[in-house]
Motif scaffolding. Structure first.
Motif, PDB file in Angstrom:
ATOM      1  N   LEU A  14      42.264 -13.652  37.228  1.00 51.50           N
ATOM      2  CA  LEU A  14      42.247 -12.403  37.995  1.00 51.50           C
ATOM      3  C   LEU A  14      43.596 -12.141  38.649  1.00 51.50           C
ATOM      4  O   LEU A  14      43.989 -10.990  38.852  1.00 51.50           O
ATOM      5  N   ARG A  57      35.118  -8.295  42.202  1.00 54.77           N
ATOM      6  CA  ARG A  57      36.286  -8.828  41.493  1.00 54.77           C
ATOM      7  C   ARG A  57      37.572  -8.434  42.206  1.00 54.77           C
ATOM      8  O   ARG A  57      38.506  -9.231  42.318  1.00 54.77           O
ATOM      9  N   SER A  97      40.866 -18.158  37.039  1.00 55.12           N
ATOM     10  CA  SER A  97      40.046 -17.256  36.230  1.00 55.12           C
ATOM     11  C   SER A  97      40.897 -16.173  35.576  1.00 55.12           C
ATOM     12  O   SER A  97      40.419 -15.418  34.734  1.00 55.12           O
ATOM     13  N   VAL A 115      30.576 -12.945  46.470  1.00 55.65           N
ATOM     14  CA  VAL A 115      31.423 -13.603  45.482  1.00 55.65           C
ATOM     15  C   VAL A 115      31.262 -15.115  45.572  1.00 55.65           C
ATOM     16  O   VAL A 115      31.068 -15.808  44.566  1.00 55.65           O
ATOM     17  N   ASP A 164      32.638  -4.764  39.984  1.00 57.23           N
ATOM     18  CA  ASP A 164      34.060  -4.421  39.974  1.00 57.23           C
ATOM     19  C   ASP A 164      34.673  -4.589  41.359  1.00 57.23           C
ATOM     20  O   ASP A 164      35.797  -5.086  41.500  1.00 57.23           O
ATOM     21  N   ARG A 203      40.321 -10.854  43.828  1.00 59.36           N
ATOM     22  CA  ARG A 203      41.726 -10.765  43.415  1.00 59.36           C
ATOM     23  C   ARG A 203      42.632 -10.652  44.630  1.00 59.36           C
ATOM     24  O   ARG A 203      43.675 -11.325  44.718  1.00 59.36           O
ATOM     25  N   LEU A 234      31.405 -15.543  36.802  1.00 61.46           N
ATOM     26  CA  LEU A 234      32.446 -14.524  36.975  1.00 61.46           C
ATOM     27  C   LEU A 234      32.009 -13.183  36.404  1.00 61.46           C
ATOM     28  O   LEU A 234      32.294 -12.134  36.972  1.00 61.46           O
ATOM     29  N   ASP A 235      31.292 -13.210  35.289  1.00 62.50           N
ATOM     30  CA  ASP A 235      30.828 -11.960  34.672  1.00 62.50           C
ATOM     31  C   ASP A 235      29.754 -11.275  35.511  1.00 62.50           C
ATOM     32  O   ASP A 235      29.442 -10.101  35.277  1.00 62.50           O
ATOM     33  N   LEU A 261      30.012 -10.714  38.692  1.00 67.15           N
ATOM     34  CA  LEU A 261      30.633  -9.988  39.797  1.00 67.15           C
ATOM     35  C   LEU A 261      30.730  -8.496  39.488  1.00 67.15           C
ATOM     36  O   LEU A 261      31.000  -8.103  38.351  1.00 67.15           O
TER      37      LEU A 261
END
Length: 212
Positions: free
Chosen positions: A205, A151, A203, A184, A148, A155, A143-144, A146
């Motif tokens: 989000l 993400r 997660s 992703v 911005d 979302r 996840l880190d 990804l």
């Protein structure tokens, strides 16, 4: 094909149907998850047809690493479907489906497609929005990694938007959205849009409050 169901008569009916289909061959059948794992390792099936309410369902994660798993369910969407998504199912089909629908789903999954209908996607998102699905805090691996924008796309997928709607919201092309979503899914090792929805909520989000 490997057929896994704990109801002997239903399992026998499935085996008979599949063996009567020229392009399909049943290489084994099992009544529980542990037996399914052993048979999956020894017979190397391309597709595993598995009852979602099977005892020891956690075995699904182990068999899903060696074959495509199509799960059978009595309901359109329940807690078992969410669990199947977490564990790597390639799709699911209702037990009440017509034989032709089941065979089509098997063919699609075998060719690499995912079998989650738009109706199921809507119900999946709605279940999270209503708070029907317990969400435990979880930081998935990757996840880190990804960006911005990735993400943000994840979302928005979690809120149930289509690629076209996401493109309009972000003022980009639909092709750009698909590219971000593919990245992703690669980074997070996801296999379907339905899994992306689950990931978005689990997660953190997306939350029912933010999505509502």
């Amino acid at each position: 094909m490997l057929v896994v169901d704990d109801q002997p008569l239903f399992r026998a009916g499935l085996v008979a149907l599949l063996n009567a289909t020229p392009e399909l061959t049943v290489v084994g059948e099992a009544a529980d998850g542990e037996t399914a794992v052993r048979l999956a390792q020894s017979s190397a099936p391309d597709v595993i047809l598995l009852d979602i309410r099977l005892p020891r369902l956690s075995a699904l994660k182990r068999v899903a690493t060696s074959a495509r798993v199509l799960v059978l369910t009595t309901f359109d969407l329940d807690e078992y479907v969410h669990e199947a998504l977490r564990l790597g199912a390639a799709g699911f089909v209702l037990k009440e489906s017509e034989p032709a629908r089941l065979l089509a789903a098997i063919s699609a999954v075998a060719s690499g497609e995912m079998q989650f209908s738009p109706t199921v996607m809507r119900r999946l998102v709605a279940a999270y929005l209503r708070g029907d699905v317990p969400v435990a805090p979880w930081a998935p691996v990757g996840l880190d990694d990804l960006t911005d924008r990735e993400r943000e796309v994840l979302r928005l997928v979690g809120t149930g938007l289509t690629n076209a709607s996401i493109a309009s919201k972000l003022t980009v092309t639909e092709g750009t959205v698909k590219t971000h979503l593919n990245r992703v899914m690669t980074k997070l090792r996801l296999t379907s849009r339905a899994q992306a929805v689950v990931m978005a909520y689990e997660s953190g989000l997306v939350t029912p409050q933010l999505a509502g």
